[in-house]
Design an enzyme around this catalytic site. Structure first.
Site, short mmCIF file in Angstrom:
data_model
loop_
_atom_site.label_atom_id
_atom_site.label_comp_id
_atom_site.label_asym_id
_atom_site.label_seq_id
_atom_site.Cartn_x
_atom_site.Cartn_y
_atom_site.Cartn_z
CB ILE A 1 55.14 -83.98 -112.05
CG1 ILE A 1 56.24 -83.36 -111.17
CG2 ILE A 1 55.67 -85.24 -112.73
CD1 ILE A 1 56.67 -84.24 -110.01
CG ASN B 1 51.66 -91.54 -106.79
OD1 ASN B 1 52.79 -91.69 -106.33
ND2 ASN B 1 50.96 -90.43 -106.61
CG HIS C 1 51.04 -93.43 -103.03
ND1 HIS C 1 50.53 -92.28 -103.58
CD2 HIS C 1 50.07 -94.37 -103.19
CE1 HIS C 1 49.30 -92.49 -104.02
NE2 HIS C 1 48.99 -93.76 -103.80
CG ASP D 1 55.96 -89.57 -101.12
OD1 ASP D 1 55.09 -88.96 -101.78
OD2 ASP D 1 55.75 -90.08 -100.01
CD GLU E 1 50.32 -84.00 -109.15
OE1 GLU E 1 49.45 -84.20 -110.01
OE2 GLU E 1 50.16 -84.26 -107.93
#
Length: 304
Positions: A171, A178, A183, A187, A214
């Protein structure tokens, strides 16, 4: 008892009293190399996983793990209404593993453990075997599965003269997600990203590993280069057009992919799994260098 009887022979007799099945297996090609005991499920099939009355390779292969880590490994396995204890003893020098299998269904091992019923305990064993090779966030496979499965896939491709493809996906600018959203949201983006990746693979031949953070590794079996590139490009487009975390935020991200494909596995390639991953990673690095949100194909004489 004959006091002069060879101690090794005595040990074999003792082991045969403890275990129902004693066999040597080659965990790389998944073959039953030598069945020491008489018990067999299918006399005509030499695949080690035939014991479990299965037509596919065990995903939680402790014999491959024992060989990789060069240490004795154990697990419980539930199959065909029976509970088995499996011990894998590696012989690194011979590239094989001694498997010791015992049917413990009637040994009352599961009686009154923490007040749980036998069905619940068996369910926990099945889930544990799955969790060992699964990433908890995405439900994809983890690095342990990759280490244990890749050698077999390369050997299978060599034996059947089929191609393999390794794709590294990442990504773009994920740190910004983030930093800006936290976070927990990060996620969720990873989870949705993994779901998009799953749309591109076939149920049995292909698989995906969460490689770290990621970054993901996609393995595709027996697909030609043209269709491979189209498939990965389609994933990239799906990611670009997808709205992540749409219930709370409207987050847009892109992804980059590095592709390595080998249409002719040679005997010298059988131990080059890490190198194939490195090639895909090099292609991914170039995709990042060239502006992200793109796919790059690795070639031995240079990267496209």
């Amino acid at each position: 008892m004959d006091r002069h009887k060879d101690s090794r022979e005595l040990n074999v007799e003792l082991i045969e009293k403890i275990y129902d099945v004693i066999r040597y297996v080659n965990p790389i090609v998944k073959s039953d190399d030598d069945q020491i005991t008489d018990f067999k499920i299918n006399e005509s099939d030499t695949h080690c996983y035939s014991f479990w009355q299965s037509n596919e390779v065990c995903k939680n292969c402790i014999s491959m793990r024992a060989l990789n880590e060069n240490k004795v490994t154990m697990k419980f396995e539930y199959s065909c209404g029976k509970l088995f204890m499996v011990t894998a003893v590696p012989e690194k020098e011979n590239n094989r593993v001694l498997e010791l299998i015992r049917d413990v269904s009637n040994d009352h091992l599961l009686d009154n453990i923490d007040g749980l019923s036998e069905d619940l305990i068996i369910d926990k064993i099945v889930k544990l075997n799955k969790e060992i090779i699964t990433d908890p966030l995405t439900g994809l496979y983890n690095r342990r599965f990759l280490d244990e499965r890749m050698p077999f896939e390369i050997a299978k491709a060599y034996a059947n003269k089929l191609s393999i493809s390794v794709i590294m996906g990442d990504i773009d600018h994920f740190k910004d997600v983030n930093d800006n959203y936290g976070h927990v949201v990060g996620d969720q983006v990873i989870k949705e990203f993994s779901d998009l990746l799953m749309l591109a693979i076939r149920d049995y031949d292909d698989w995906i590993v969460r490689f770290g953070g990621e970054e993901f590794l996609i393995f595709l079996f027996a697909i030609d280069k043209e269709n491979l590139i189209k498939r990965i490009e389609k994933i990239r487009e799906n990611v670009e057009s997808h709205v992540f975390c749409s219930d709370e935020y409207a987050i847009k991200v892109t992804a980059s992919f590095g592709i390595y494909t080998n249409s002719e596995i040679k005997k010298d390639d059988l131990d080059k799994g890490l190198q194939f991953i490195h090639f895909a990673d090099e292609a991914l690095y170039l995709a990042k260098e060239n502006g992200r949100n793109r796919c790059e194909l690795y070639k031995l004489d240079g990267i496209n």
